[in-house]
Design a protein around this motif. Structure first.
Motif, PDB file in Angstrom:
ATOM      1  N   GLY A 293      34.806  42.393  35.611  1.00  0.00           N
ATOM      2  CA  GLY A 293      35.998  43.401  35.993  1.00  0.00           C
ATOM      3  C   GLY A 293      35.600  44.532  36.842  1.00  0.00           C
ATOM      4  N   ASP A 294      34.430  45.051  36.567  1.00  0.00           N
ATOM      5  CA  ASP A 294      33.948  45.998  37.699  1.00  0.00           C
ATOM      6  C   ASP A 294      34.059  45.336  39.072  1.00  0.00           C
ATOM      7  N   LEU A 295      33.501  44.335  39.367  1.00  0.00           N
ATOM      8  CA  LEU A 295      33.517  43.645  40.665  1.00  0.00           C
ATOM      9  C   LEU A 295      34.799  43.622  41.179  1.00  0.00           C
ATOM     10  N   ALA A 296      35.779  42.995  40.416  1.00  0.00           N
ATOM     11  CA  ALA A 296      36.750  42.586  40.808  1.00  0.00           C
ATOM     12  C   ALA A 296      37.892  43.832  41.129  1.00  0.00           C
TER      13      ALA A 296
ATOM     14  N   SER B 224      47.360  39.074  40.859  1.00  0.00           N
ATOM     15  CA  SER B 224      46.769  38.178  39.656  1.00  0.00           C
ATOM     16  C   SER B 224      45.520  38.584  39.006  1.00  0.00           C
ATOM     17  N   ILE B 225      44.618  39.064  39.982  1.00  0.00           N
ATOM     18  CA  ILE B 225      43.282  39.640  39.589  1.00  0.00           C
ATOM     19  C   ILE B 225      43.620  40.773  38.847  1.00  0.00           C
ATOM     20  N   GLN B 226      44.470  41.661  39.208  1.00  0.00           N
ATOM     21  CA  GLN B 226      44.717  42.895  38.306  1.00  0.00           C
ATOM     22  C   GLN B 226      45.235  42.558  36.966  1.00  0.00           C
ATOM     23  N   LYS B 227      46.018  41.452  36.999  1.00  0.00           N
ATOM     24  CA  LYS B 227      46.912  41.353  35.774  1.00  0.00           C
ATOM     25  C   LYS B 227      46.015  40.712  34.634  1.00  0.00           C
ATOM     26  N   LEU B 228      45.003  39.683  35.012  1.00  0.00           N
ATOM     27  CA  LEU B 228      44.112  38.885  34.282  1.00  0.00           C
ATOM     28  C   LEU B 228      43.068  39.778  33.936  1.00  0.00           C
ATOM     29  N   THR B 229      42.593  40.721  34.907  1.00  0.00           N
ATOM     30  CA  THR B 229      41.454  41.704  34.350  1.00  0.00           C
ATOM     31  C   THR B 229      41.857  42.658  33.197  1.00  0.00           C
TER      32      THR B 229
ATOM     33  N   ILE C 215      40.223  42.921  29.469  1.00  0.00           N
ATOM     34  CA  ILE C 215      39.785  44.262  28.966  1.00  0.00           C
ATOM     35  C   ILE C 215      40.777  44.512  27.532  1.00  0.00           C
ATOM     36  N   ASP C 216      42.034  44.087  27.544  1.00  0.00           N
ATOM     37  CA  ASP C 216      42.728  44.236  26.327  1.00  0.00           C
ATOM     38  C   ASP C 216      42.187  43.376  25.199  1.00  0.00           C
ATOM     39  N   ALA C 217      41.998  42.199  25.667  1.00  0.00           N
ATOM     40  CA  ALA C 217      41.232  41.195  24.710  1.00  0.00           C
ATOM     41  C   ALA C 217      39.953  41.655  24.216  1.00  0.00           C
ATOM     42  N   ARG C 218      39.183  42.348  25.122  1.00  0.00           N
ATOM     43  CA  ARG C 218      37.867  43.032  24.722  1.00  0.00           C
ATOM     44  C   ARG C 218      38.316  44.044  23.616  1.00  0.00           C
ATOM     45  N   LYS C 219      39.046  44.774  23.735  1.00  0.00           N
ATOM     46  CA  LYS C 219      39.291  45.784  22.899  1.00  0.00           C
ATOM     47  C   LYS C 219      39.526  45.346  21.583  1.00  0.00           C
ATOM     48  N   VAL C 220      40.234  44.234  21.570  1.00  0.00           N
ATOM     49  CA  VAL C 220      40.915  43.695  20.237  1.00  0.00           C
ATOM     50  C   VAL C 220      39.566  43.120  19.552  1.00  0.00           C
ATOM     51  N   ALA C 221      38.966  42.331  20.420  1.00  0.00           N
ATOM     52  CA  ALA C 221      37.363  41.678  19.789  1.00  0.00           C
ATOM     53  C   ALA C 221      36.661  42.626  19.354  1.00  0.00           C
ATOM     54  N   ASN C 222      36.544  43.854  19.974  1.00  0.00           N
ATOM     55  CA  ASN C 222      35.587  44.608  19.696  1.00  0.00           C
ATOM     56  C   ASN C 222      35.854  45.423  18.069  1.00  0.00           C
ATOM     57  N   ARG C 223      37.215  45.282  17.657  1.00  0.00           N
ATOM     58  CA  ARG C 223      37.345  45.677  16.544  1.00  0.00           C
ATOM     59  C   ARG C 223      37.108  44.794  15.276  1.00  0.00           C
ATOM     60  N   ILE C 224      36.586  43.592  15.720  1.00  0.00           N
ATOM     61  CA  ILE C 224      36.255  42.686  14.415  1.00  0.00           C
ATOM     62  C   ILE C 224      34.766  42.858  14.010  1.00  0.00           C
TER      63      ILE C 224
ATOM     64  N   ALA D 256      36.498  35.259  27.549  1.00  0.00           N
ATOM     65  CA  ALA D 256      35.762  34.386  28.390  1.00  0.00           C
ATOM     66  C   ALA D 256      36.574  33.495  29.002  1.00  0.00           C
ATOM     67  N   VAL D 257      37.781  33.129  28.269  1.00  0.00           N
ATOM     68  CA  VAL D 257      38.711  32.410  29.054  1.00  0.00           C
ATOM     69  C   VAL D 257      39.294  32.922  30.356  1.00  0.00           C
ATOM     70  N   CYS D 258      39.307  34.140  30.554  1.00  0.00           N
ATOM     71  CA  CYS D 258      39.931  34.844  31.610  1.00  0.00           C
ATOM     72  C   CYS D 258      39.154  34.754  32.853  1.00  0.00           C
ATOM     73  N   PHE D 259      37.584  34.413  32.597  1.00  0.00           N
ATOM     74  CA  PHE D 259      36.436  34.707  33.776  1.00  0.00           C
ATOM     75  C   PHE D 259      37.104  33.543  35.034  1.00  0.00           C
ATOM     76  N   ASP D 260      37.182  32.167  34.432  1.00  0.00           N
ATOM     77  CA  ASP D 260      37.281  31.235  35.432  1.00  0.00           C
ATOM     78  C   ASP D 260      38.617  31.400  36.550  1.00  0.00           C
ATOM     79  N   GLU D 261      39.613  31.845  36.018  1.00  0.00           N
ATOM     80  CA  GLU D 261      40.871  32.217  36.633  1.00  0.00           C
ATOM     81  C   GLU D 261      40.759  33.546  37.383  1.00  0.00           C
ATOM     82  N   ILE D 262      39.971  34.496  36.816  1.00  0.00           N
ATOM     83  CA  ILE D 262      39.683  35.620  37.707  1.00  0.00           C
ATOM     84  C   ILE D 262      38.783  35.120  38.962  1.00  0.00           C
ATOM     85  N   ARG D 263      37.772  34.360  38.545  1.00  0.00           N
ATOM     86  CA  ARG D 263      37.042  34.001  39.801  1.00  0.00           C
ATOM     87  C   ARG D 263      37.707  32.919  40.937  1.00  0.00           C
ATOM     88  N   ARG D 264      38.460  32.277  40.291  1.00  0.00           N
ATOM     89  CA  ARG D 264      39.558  31.551  41.020  1.00  0.00           C
ATOM     90  C   ARG D 264      40.099  32.111  42.176  1.00  0.00           C
ATOM     91  N   HIS D 265      40.783  33.321  41.789  1.00  0.00           N
ATOM     92  CA  HIS D 265      41.483  34.037  42.633  1.00  0.00           C
ATOM     93  C   HIS D 265      40.586  34.756  43.582  1.00  0.00           C
TER      94      HIS D 265
END
Length: 163
Positions: free
Chosen positions: A54-57, A96-101, A105-114, A129-138
């Protein structure tokens, strides 16, 4: 489909517990503890990878792509359909990078509450993790477009020939 967090469940199968117990390697409690550590370690790895990506992107790739887009605008020859197409590609990839990132981040916030380590690891696998490959592709597509002189990282083709 099998995921890493779900594979760790195999340690707790009746057959695994029996085998480890019969051989005197691990008790059920020890295997449960080890498996919990595996889930937590997996989650931490995905957290770190997500933060770095996310930071790199957002702090390196998107600004450089936008800078290159601005340079293309300033060159003035935007009547050429190839330049217009190039700018459109840059805009599409950066959006696309901005949207996926943002989604990552939103998914991480939700997961962190578990609270449950297994459920948290599964959430990180299935939603972060499912977002990683698509961000990398762009990012890879932008790498092919943006001028080598302003690209902030080594390009894949350059990595192949490092000495």
């Amino acid at each position: 489909e099998t995921s890493t967090p779900l594979i760790f469940d195999r340690y707790l199968d009746r057959e695994s517990l029996k085998m480890f117990g019969d051989m005197g390697v691990f008790t059920k409690v020890e295997l449960e503890a080890r498996t919990e550590v595996k889930w937590e370690t997996y989650t931490k790895k995905i957290q770190i990878e997500g933060r770095v990506l996310g930071d790199l992107a957002m702090n390196h790739i998107v600004p450089i792509a936008s800078k290159y887009e601005a340079q293309l605008h300033q060159m003035g020859g935007l009547n050429a359909s190839s330049d217009i197409l190039l700018i459109k590609k840059i805009q599409d990839h950066t959006a696309s990078i901005q949207k996926l990132t943002g989604e990552m981040i939103d998914a991480r916030k939700v997961a962190n509450r578990i609270e449950d380590p297994r459920e948290k690891a599964i959430a990180y696998h299935d939603t972060v993790a499912v977002c990683f490959d698509e961000i990398r592709r762009h990012i890879a597509k932008l790498e092919e477009i943006v001028d080598d002189q302003i690209w902030p990282l080594p390009k894949y083709r350059e990595l192949l020939f490092l000495r």
